[in-house]
Design an enzyme around this catalytic site. Structure first.
Site, short mmCIF file in Angstrom:
data_model
loop_
_atom_site.label_atom_id
_atom_site.label_comp_id
_atom_site.label_asym_id
_atom_site.label_seq_id
_atom_site.Cartn_x
_atom_site.Cartn_y
_atom_site.Cartn_z
CB CYS A 1 -0.98 -0.03 1.17
SG CYS A 1 -2.38 1.10 0.96
CG HIS B 1 -3.74 -3.55 3.33
ND1 HIS B 1 -2.58 -3.19 3.98
CD2 HIS B 1 -4.25 -2.41 2.81
CE1 HIS B 1 -2.41 -1.89 3.88
NE2 HIS B 1 -3.40 -1.39 3.17
#
Length: 283
Positions: free
Chosen positions: A112, A218
């Site tokens: 991310c 994630h």
């Protein structure tokens, strides 16, 4: 008074900024050492809980350049403020150390915000973060532009044909979630890390360039299918036997911990009285 739930040690997910795990900064005796950079605005650090559950793997959270020395894998995690945390990396000497170690062969994984940092440039034309444009670390041929609209979605994917130590993950199915501002564009000739299924659409995600890899997904490390080949490849690089890895299912382990919590609560409270209260209020 319905009862008192006693104090009990359970291995549940922690708050990002409050976990005692984040204080672990020393080199251990484990065969494989993984250094996760403890960013000031760290988020979703539970992405690395599963790594801690594998015997022979040591995970430490670092804040200084010298703590990265000896790591077999450096991880740049998610962050609530990518550009500010990249400045922090720069001013504290961690960026330069990451570049040196990567040039010497240490793999780097970004998730991310960490993935965004690894690119060539980060631009914030709408002032979503701090505005302006800044250079990235330069480990990946990507450019990130922050947008007002936030991406929040569950996703499942398949890893393509990455390079370096990440080649061990080719073809593996992945699951997880995305929660980020902005989009990252691959420069001409850059290699995507995986394909992702978002609802009815299939998109490319992440980037890989040698021993540098980034992804928006994630939870990608929360399955044995990804964990074991990655750790095995890191072990092989050190001349260790990857067959020594003991099977570990993060999802099953987490479910077991929540079952223990449920049993603890049920055993400590007057559950019939609680159910009567619920039924009366519902009536």
């Amino acid at each position: 008074m319905l009862g008192v739930v006693p104090y009990h040690t359970l291995d549940l997910d922690d708050e990002d900024s409050l976990s005692e795990r984040l204080e672990h900064q020393e080199m251990g005796q484990a065969g494989v050492q993984i250094a996760v950079v403890r960013l000031p605005h760290l988020s979703n650090f539970t992405d690395f809980r599963a790594l801690e559950g594998i015997q022979g793997v040591g995970v430490r959270y670092v804040t200084a350049p010298e703590q990265l020395i000896g790591a077999d894998l450096i991880v740049l995690p998610g962050t609530k403020s990518t550009m500010d945390d990249l400045r922090w990396l720069r001013t504290h000497g961690l960026e330069a150390q990451i570049e040196r170690l990567h040039q010497a062969g240490t793999p780097v994984l970004g998730i991310c915000g960490g993935y965004q940092m690894m690119g060539q440039t980060l631009s914030d034309p709408d002032g979503v973060e701090s505005g302006g444009t800044m250079a990235g670390i330069g480990l990946l041929p990507t450019e990130t532009i922050f947008r007002v609209v936030k991406t929040t979605t569950q996703a499942a994917g398949r890893i393509l044909e990455p390079e370096g130590v990440f080649a061990a993950l080719a073809g593996i199915q992945t699951t997880g979630y995305e929660i980020h501002m902005g989009e990252t564009v691959l420069q001409t000739g850059a290699q995507a890390f995986q394909t992702l299924k978002r609802g009815e659409h299939t998109v490319l995600d992440g980037c890989v360039c040698g021993n540098a890899c980034g992804t928006y997904l994630h939870g990608i490390l929360d399955t044995p299918e990804v964990l074991e080949p990655l750790v095995g490849a890191l072990m092989e690089r050190k001349g260790l036997d990857p067959c020594a890895i003991k099977a570990f299912d993060p999802a099953a382990y987490k479910e077991e911990q929540y079952d223990r919590l449920a049993d603890l609560v049920r055993g400590a409270l007057d559950m019939p009285a609680l159910y009567r209260i619920l039924e009366e209020n519902h009536a």
